[in-house]
Design an enzyme around this catalytic site. Sequence first.
Site, PDB file in Angstrom:
ATOM      1  N   GLU A 274      36.250  29.776  35.184  1.00 43.05           N
ATOM      2  CA  GLU A 274      35.540  31.062  35.408  1.00 43.05           C
ATOM      3  C   GLU A 274      35.402  31.342  33.670  1.00 43.05           C
ATOM      4  O   GLU A 274      35.696  32.633  33.203  1.00 43.05           O
ATOM      5  CB  GLU A 274      36.113  32.121  35.966  1.00 43.05           C
ATOM      6  CG  GLU A 274      35.919  31.803  37.441  1.00 43.05           C
ATOM      7  CD  GLU A 274      36.171  32.857  38.526  1.00 43.05           C
ATOM      8  OE1 GLU A 274      37.037  33.404  37.989  1.00 43.05           O
ATOM      9  OE2 GLU A 274      35.928  32.778  39.613  1.00 43.05           O
ATOM     10  N   ASP A 353      38.488  31.327  47.753  1.00 46.92           N
ATOM     11  CA  ASP A 353      38.908  32.614  46.885  1.00 46.92           C
ATOM     12  C   ASP A 353      39.515  33.712  47.605  1.00 46.92           C
ATOM     13  O   ASP A 353      38.629  34.532  47.879  1.00 46.92           O
ATOM     14  CB  ASP A 353      37.600  32.795  45.962  1.00 46.92           C
ATOM     15  CG  ASP A 353      38.144  33.852  44.901  1.00 46.92           C
ATOM     16  OD1 ASP A 353      39.458  34.183  44.869  1.00 46.92           O
ATOM     17  OD2 ASP A 353      37.458  34.223  44.057  1.00 46.92           O
ATOM     18  N   GLU A 381      40.484  42.755  47.337  1.00 48.88           N
ATOM     19  CA  GLU A 381      39.325  42.294  46.712  1.00 48.88           C
ATOM     20  C   GLU A 381      38.079  41.997  47.801  1.00 48.88           C
ATOM     21  O   GLU A 381      37.316  42.660  47.919  1.00 48.88           O
ATOM     22  CB  GLU A 381      39.330  41.207  46.003  1.00 48.88           C
ATOM     23  CG  GLU A 381      37.865  40.628  45.143  1.00 48.88           C
ATOM     24  CD  GLU A 381      37.882  39.472  44.138  1.00 48.88           C
ATOM     25  OE1 GLU A 381      39.434  38.848  44.056  1.00 48.88           O
ATOM     26  OE2 GLU A 381      36.826  39.286  43.597  1.00 48.88           O
TER      27      GLU A 381
HETATM   28  O1  GCW Z   1      38.280  36.057  42.955  1.00 52.95           O
HETATM   29  C1  GCW Z   1      38.066  35.766  41.496  1.00 52.95           C
HETATM   30  C2  GCW Z   1      38.072  37.460  41.025  1.00 52.95           C
HETATM   31  C3  GCW Z   1      38.324  37.334  39.615  1.00 52.95           C
HETATM   32  C4  GCW Z   1      39.555  36.570  39.224  1.00 52.95           C
HETATM   33  C5  GCW Z   1      39.447  35.079  39.894  1.00 52.95           C
HETATM   34  C6  GCW Z   1      40.855  34.377  39.630  1.00 52.95           C
HETATM   35  C7  GCW Z   1      41.119  37.112  37.547  1.00 52.95           C
HETATM   36  O2  GCW Z   1      36.938  37.931  41.366  1.00 52.95           O
HETATM   37  O3  GCW Z   1      38.349  38.698  39.169  1.00 52.95           O
HETATM   38  O4  GCW Z   1      39.964  36.752  37.800  1.00 52.95           O
HETATM   39  O5  GCW Z   1      39.366  35.094  41.004  1.00 52.95           O
HETATM   40  O6  GCW Z   1      41.682  34.408  40.466  1.00 52.95           O
HETATM   41  O7  GCW Z   1      40.963  34.096  38.386  1.00 52.95           O
END
Ligand code: GCW
Length: 659
Positions: A274, A353, A381
Amino acid sequence: MSPKPDVASTQWAENYSEYAAWLQRGSACRANAFTVQAGTGVPEFAVQECREGLRRLCADEGAGADNTPLCLRLNMALPPEGYRLKSDTGRCVTLEGADANGLLYGIYAFLLRLAAGANLEQLDEASAPAARYRVVNHWDRVDGVVERGYAGKSIFFRENTLVYEPKRIRDYARLLASVGINGISINNMNVTLESARLISDEQLPLVAKLAGIFRDFGIRVALAVGFESPAVLGGLCMEKPLDASIADWWAQRANAIYSHIPDFLGFVVKADSEFQSGPSAMGISQAEGANLLARALAPHGGLVFWRCFIYDCLQDWRDTQTDRPMAAYDLFKSLDGQFEPNVILQIKNGPSDFQVREPNSPLFGAMPGTSQGLELQITQEYTGQQIDLYGLAVHWEEVLAAPGHAPGQLRNLIGGAIQAVSAISNVGDDENWTGHTLAQANLFAFGRLAWNPALTANEIVREWAALSFGGAGGVAEEVAEMVLASRAVYEKYTTPMSLCWMVNINHHYGPSPEGYEFMKWGTYHRANWEAIGVDRSSRGTGYASQYAPQLAGVYDDIRTCPQEFLLYFHRVAYSHVLPDGRTLLQTMYDSHFEGVQAVEGFITAWEGLKPRLPVSVYASVHARLLRQLDNAREWRDVVNTYFYRKTGIADRQGRKIYP
Ligand code: GCW
């Protein structure tokens, strides 16, 4: 008629504070019957913690007449960090710890037994942690915003500086240590220029001061660092990341860190993920990248928690070959045996995720020559954002009972292939730490499960409820029931059967069935008029074959795939008939209607507790439950309408679905 509060519960309500969480004041007045006696080598801090704990339990009433000795002793024959509690028929209680941490855990265990009203005459228990490293990860940005935080601002940072209230940090450390947590990373893994500076000479003294508070409680501090720190902080060119100059830079940083923080736990690294840079982007392997940092920390006893959350976040939705859940296994599996011993591969429980439900990552147990870590998410989340009630103990119990790479339960790998259990904290600077007061149960449950993954959600949640609400005449039992039921309820009104990614984009709260459907994140369910889901069987992307053959076979076949994972592994027609005789579509409809009804039930239950609860906690939870009901109705109506419009097939029971 609502029950009348009795005298004891009135007293309890006066002492109750949301801030105290599971360490309530005044919950066991008999605590003043003990006098602490410390054996040789017992740290003064442990003695203080024990005395303070006893005072807290009897709401500072001071020592009583009938004093039973409470003997604290070190016993090196116990397993590392382990403890033993034994009462000698009421004459004395002996509390032994293997080391400083073991003693603290023994003390907290004893205090919690006392608070929960256990029979101390028969006290005889020994315990030691399953996972060596039990760590909370904070996603706190140095500007004070907590990424995916739902409980206020950071308790560590403000305006790009490490500033905190020492008392609050001590209280947090006590909460963590009381459930056996022994590590914490304080900054977000999405490292920025400002947060990269935490390992600079200027900022290390500040981090060291904070680490000193946690150290007393047996908690080692870690930091998230960026892979390109040598460039960002040291001005080095990273075109050749394996150049000696880069390794030297890390070695020199490690020396500096350990001169300030001798027990520094290590680095948490999100690389090649990311938009964070990393070894793959620089032409070297994940192992070479992780080892670079690991070699710098090794002489000091530090670890690298190297995250495996790596996938193509710039995918084209038209591309049906690339399948995001396959990415980590494809990248890491072949590197088994190439990592330094102080690297722990930190793997999210599921390959997507932190969705409401996913199978476990096929990487767990698939790399016998590499230390692994299980990463869980306490912050909600995708699970209701601490507005909706969501008991993660149940969710994690299911994760731990499900297999990793091969048949067998994931929990059996903890302490073996899995050396660390980490989780993203749900804590912020809200008075009650977690926004939703009942979300305190999730922090508690994380510690308990990292210590002992064999515990059931039922045991953990009931213990937490008794400690938090035990004085309120019958409230604890009802609260526990709600928390235990809540995970299934949330799943029902959102995305049952592992139907992932129907959330609103960016913030991830509330429904948007195609919010992520045409985006670059690899998050597709590909619903059309006839079917939904990605075929990840051997006839589709082949993801199922990342599991060991026996398990792969189970997932691969729509008839044997567990129903809760159905839409993760298969593309299923709405008309497909499930074992109970209902179609997939009808099951979706039913699930959403039932979920909303259950939330209505939570509200009725909570309103019934009103006379027995302090006004503040009653009101704050009630307000959240009302918002949860709005959210649940929105999910029900949006998702049901979505499927109705796709299929044109009505609900068999004729309930309201908007056309
Ligand atoms: O799920 C995603 C989240 C991000 C997070 C990422 C991760 C820290 O939306 O906010 O970033 O995972 O785990 O690296």
